[in-house]
Motif scaffolding. Sequence first.
Motif, short mmCIF file in Angstrom:
data_model
loop_
_atom_site.label_atom_id
_atom_site.label_comp_id
_atom_site.label_asym_id
_atom_site.label_seq_id
_atom_site.Cartn_x
_atom_site.Cartn_y
_atom_site.Cartn_z
N LEU A 34 0.84 -1.18 0.00
CA LEU A 34 0.00 0.00 0.00
C LEU A 34 0.89 1.25 0.00
O LEU A 34 1.80 1.36 0.82
N VAL A 59 -2.81 5.15 10.38
CA VAL A 59 -3.10 4.05 9.45
C VAL A 59 -2.96 2.68 10.12
O VAL A 59 -3.67 1.74 9.76
N ILE A 62 -6.14 0.81 11.12
CA ILE A 62 -6.93 0.42 9.95
C ILE A 62 -6.34 -0.83 9.33
O ILE A 62 -7.07 -1.79 9.01
N LEU A 63 -5.02 -0.86 9.17
CA LEU A 63 -4.39 -2.04 8.57
C LEU A 63 -4.49 -3.26 9.48
O LEU A 63 -4.53 -4.39 8.99
N THR A 86 -9.12 -1.01 -2.20
CA THR A 86 -8.58 0.34 -2.33
C THR A 86 -9.62 1.39 -1.95
O THR A 86 -9.32 2.33 -1.21
N TRP A 88 -12.24 0.88 0.01
CA TRP A 88 -12.47 0.70 1.44
C TRP A 88 -11.41 1.45 2.24
O TRP A 88 -11.73 2.16 3.20
N LEU A 89 -10.15 1.30 1.84
CA LEU A 89 -9.06 2.00 2.53
C LEU A 89 -9.23 3.51 2.43
O LEU A 89 -9.06 4.24 3.40
N LYS A 92 -11.74 4.83 4.84
CA LYS A 92 -11.29 4.79 6.24
C LYS A 92 -10.22 5.85 6.52
O LYS A 92 -10.19 6.42 7.61
N ILE A 93 -9.33 6.08 5.56
CA ILE A 93 -8.16 6.94 5.80
C ILE A 93 -8.44 8.41 5.50
O ILE A 93 -8.01 9.30 6.26
N LEU A 105 -2.57 0.38 -4.39
CA LEU A 105 -2.54 -0.91 -3.72
C LEU A 105 -2.12 -1.97 -4.72
O LEU A 105 -2.78 -2.15 -5.74
#
Length: 120
Positions: A34, A59, A62-63, A86, A88-89, A92-93, A105
């Motif tokens: 990522l 981060v 989240i990871l 991607t 989804w990330l 969240k971020i 990603l």
Amino acid sequence: MEIFKEFTFDAAHHLPHVPEGHKCKQVHGHTYHLTLFFTGEPDPHLGWIIDFAEIKQCVRPILEQLDHKNLNEVAGLENPTCEHITIWLWQKIKPILPSLSKIQLRETPTSGAIYCGPSK
């Protein structure tokens, strides 16, 4: 100016909607790479756009939701293609790190997705 911070995580998944016989229908795993990109002007006093340590701190939790997990069992990732992971990330971020400008990603060294947020 654009800066970046890289992370890795390992996870398993299967793609439930691919045709029977497709190799991705079976559970398999990847080491995901990522890269998060941030855009802005360096702070005149501090000299940076954002502290790399702050990125890591934000981060990491989240990871941890993805690392060494079956992605099909993560809420919102029932069809965990690289594209869906991607997005989804990003969802969240971006709210916690608003200078995020792009996510890359990679699920293999030669395959991945790049996302710059929803189309306007």
